[in-house]
Design an enzyme around this catalytic site. Sequence first.
Site, short mmCIF file in Angstrom:
data_model
loop_
_atom_site.label_atom_id
_atom_site.label_comp_id
_atom_site.label_asym_id
_atom_site.label_seq_id
_atom_site.Cartn_x
_atom_site.Cartn_y
_atom_site.Cartn_z
CD GLU A 183 3.15 1.68 0.33
OE1 GLU A 183 3.02 1.56 1.55
OE2 GLU A 183 4.15 0.98 0.82
CG ASP A 199 8.21 4.68 2.71
OD1 ASP A 199 7.38 4.57 3.64
OD2 ASP A 199 7.52 3.36 1.90
N1 ADE Z 1 6.36 0.53 6.99
C1 ADE Z 1 7.95 1.21 6.35
N2 ADE Z 1 7.86 1.41 5.10
C2 ADE Z 1 6.31 1.36 5.28
C3 ADE Z 1 5.64 1.34 3.83
N3 ADE Z 1 6.05 1.75 3.09
N4 ADE Z 1 4.67 0.86 4.11
C4 ADE Z 1 3.79 0.91 5.14
N5 ADE Z 1 4.78 0.66 6.62
C5 ADE Z 1 5.84 1.51 6.59
ZN ZN Z 2 6.14 4.76 4.76
#
Ligand code: ADE
Ligand code: ZN
Length: 308
Positions: free
Chosen positions: A187, A265
């Site tokens: 990510e 998410d």
């Molecule tokens: N916790 C909540 N949302 C998240 C994300 N997008 N990336 C990593 N940890 C998270």
């Molecule tokens: Zn996440």
Amino acid sequence: MIDLHVHLRGTLTPTMACKLAERNSISLDAARWAAKGYGWHDFTSFLQAYDHIASVIATAQDLEEVAYDYLSRSAQLGTTYVEFMLSPPDLMRVGVAFDDQLAALSAARERALELHGIDCRMIATAVRHLGPAAATQAARLAVGRRHDILVGFGLTGDERMFPVGDFKEAFSIARSEGLRATAHAGEHLGPDTIIEAIEVLGLERVGHGIRAVESEVVMRQLASAKIPLEVCLTSNLALNLYPSIGKHPIGRLNAAGCAIVLGTDDPSFFSTDIEMEYSLAAGVGLSAHDITAQANTASFRAILPSRH
Ligand code: ADE
Ligand code: ZN
């Protein structure tokens, strides 16, 4: 529609946050909860806002209400199945025992299944920036209880903290007891970290993983291993990973043969819902039918064998 990447605490609406804050006499930063998406400006401040808002969940009853609220709203949109990520030690720190968390989620699940026909499971998570010792503890906790709602183990939080190898022990404990593995990777960090996380942690799915697009080799590996990426389009745009949906790599990942499933998410922080995610994906050529079929295959839904 199926939502395979959603943090339970990230579903907390302002209405629910306000109600729980009052009920539990917890004072919320008014500027935060009144702001759209709870007012943050980058990933670090997002994680801070997230912990602050989530602090209103203080009892098993709260957890049940938050989960049911999301399930009933999702069902109204046409969702049939959700996998919630939840870090059990977070709620244990405020006095909610793990057994009570499992019971609360099960109660929400049963009510939602009966009234709205939507099902769910839970992925117990460790928080990366809290370090490997806490992750190992979270894994031991997760495997200490057999419960049909609990099907997976995951890693969330700040990917830039601690090398992924530090979490090998936690994941081997979880997997050795039959929990299925997923973790946020690729990510914020580059494509090689995705392969490393898959190999070291034994992942069956990858949370986000979109930076795979930066390497033809990594995309080929993902495609041939059939390891699905849990893509969360609005989250990626909100966190400024890409400037617009047109620049998002989902289309290129799909064209390279990578399996793609969708998630919201933290829908209340990113002002989205699963319908919006499916329609953004449809706009770049991924049909709801194909994604749902893929998500059915990728889900961790199977019930664990009971322990003797
Ligand atoms: N916790 C909540 N949302 C998240 C994300 N997008 N990336 C990593 N940890 C998270
Ligand atoms: Zn996440």
